[in-house]
Design an enzyme around this catalytic site. Structure first.
Site, short mmCIF file in Angstrom:
data_model
loop_
_atom_site.label_atom_id
_atom_site.label_comp_id
_atom_site.label_asym_id
_atom_site.label_seq_id
_atom_site.Cartn_x
_atom_site.Cartn_y
_atom_site.Cartn_z
N GLY A 80 0.79 -1.23 0.00
CA GLY A 80 0.00 0.00 0.00
C GLY A 80 0.82 1.28 0.00
N GLY A 81 2.13 1.15 -0.05
CA GLY A 81 2.96 2.34 -0.01
C GLY A 81 3.25 2.96 -1.35
N THR A 82 2.96 2.25 -2.44
CA THR A 82 3.29 2.74 -3.77
C THR A 82 2.24 2.30 -4.77
OG1 THR A 82 4.62 0.76 -4.21
CG2 THR A 82 5.79 2.69 -3.38
N PHE B 44 8.67 -9.56 -13.12
CA PHE B 44 9.59 -9.00 -14.10
C PHE B 44 9.51 -9.90 -15.33
CE2 PHE B 44 11.86 -11.92 -11.33
CZ PHE B 44 12.48 -12.79 -12.21
N SER C 247 15.91 -18.57 -13.25
CA SER C 247 16.65 -19.39 -12.30
C SER C 247 15.70 -19.88 -11.20
CB SER C 247 17.77 -18.57 -11.67
OG SER C 247 17.22 -17.57 -10.82
N TYR D 113 -3.68 -12.99 -17.11
CA TYR D 113 -3.03 -14.19 -17.62
C TYR D 113 -3.19 -15.38 -16.68
CZ TYR D 113 1.15 -11.86 -15.44
OH TYR D 113 2.03 -11.20 -14.62
#
Length: 301
Positions: A35-37, A118, A126, A168
């Site tokens: 909730g900070g960003t 990402f 990996s 997705y």
């Protein structure tokens, strides 16, 4: 033949408008992870505007401090506190709920927004990269959900959970195998727990954002968008525009509100129909490695 007239979907009401009556969440405690960003903060803002007492959680204390000050200044906001938490750790998750209860009381609403992501070709992931995304996005969401459910079951009280998902989860996500698998698990939790916990007054729904550009997008995601459509993001949406973060906040406040008590086990997609778009003739297939600007695959030693 004359040119088609294309208008797209109308713009949303102005920032500061509320989708529900003022004070809808007065006296209620809402806990928002991540909730900070970004979109988590946008969701928290709309709960604040409706009078909620807010608990925002994130791994970064400096972001939480700034967000707490910003949310406390929202007109109509209740009290706001922040808690540093790594949702991958069930002990830290319990600590956040303890802190929330000590400050305001047991959260009535949980918004599971925290996630990791990402872009990457699947073959380049990996074991640590896979675990990093799945452990935050799926396992962390489960730890938060489990703690919320167990505390309400023990107290004999109802509550509402909103899990932030991704489209997705239905379609698969080339370039995002780790995140797509995790979000499919999050969607399954919504459908499973709605049945298990409905008899105890706990509802759970999913909320899927489309393209909502904001200042906290990661460089990887932002770079992918720029490669795909550096100057034409809106033209690539059936709505002919992108979303405004407050639109996602309005959807979240509805799903958790008294006006949606008979809605549970559902995942609402807020993306202007973009995920349902299909071409009459499919475009040429471009491998994910090429889309991401990667060279030929070379196995690690």
């Amino acid at each position: 033949m004359t040119d088609e007239i294309r208008r797209g979907l109308p713009a949303p009401p102005a920032l500061g408008a509320a989708a529900l009556p003022p004070g809808t969440y007065a006296g209620q405690v809402v806990l928002v992870t991540g909730g900070g960003t970004g979109l988590g903060k946008a969701i928290a803002t709309e709960f604040a505007r409706l009078g909620a007492d807010l608990v925002i959680a994130s791994r970064r204390a400096e972001q939480l401090k700034a967000a707490r000050e910003e949310l406390a200044a929202v007109p109509g906001a209740g009290r706001v506190t922040a808690a540093v938490c790594d949702i991958r750790d069930p002990e830290r998750v319990a600590d956040v709920f303890d802190a929330a209860q000590a400050a305001f009381g047991l959260p009535d609403v949980l918004v599971n927004n925290a996630a990791a992501n990402f872009p990457s070709p699947a073959e380049d992931l990996s074991p640590n990269a896979w675990r990093a995304v799945v452990d935050i996005t799926l396992t962390g969401t489960w730890f938060m959900t489990r703690e919320f459910g167990r505390r309400h079951l023990a107290a004999g009280t109802g509550g509402s959970i909103v899990n932030i998902g991704a489209s997705y989860a239905w379609t698969g996500g080339p370039g995002f195998a780790h995140s797509a698998a995790a979000k499919a698990g999050v969607k399954s939790l919504v459908e499973t727990l709605a049945v298990e916990w409905g008899p105890y007054g706990i509802q759970i729904n999913g909320l899927v954002p489309g393209l909502f550009p904001h200042g906290d997008m990661s460089e990887d995601i932002r770079g992918g968008l720029e490669r795909a459509a550096p100057d034409a993001k809106a033209a690539r949406q059936p709505a002919l525009r992108v979303g405004a973060p407050r639109e996602l906040g309005w959807a979240a406040t509805f799903l958790a509100s008294p006006y949606a008590r008979f809605v549970t086990g559902h995942t609402l997609v807020v993306d202007g129909a973009n995920w349902q778009r299909r071409s009459v003739v499919n475009p040429e297939v471009v491998p994910v490695r090429t889309q991401l600007g990667r060279g030929p695959f070379t196995p690690s030693p």
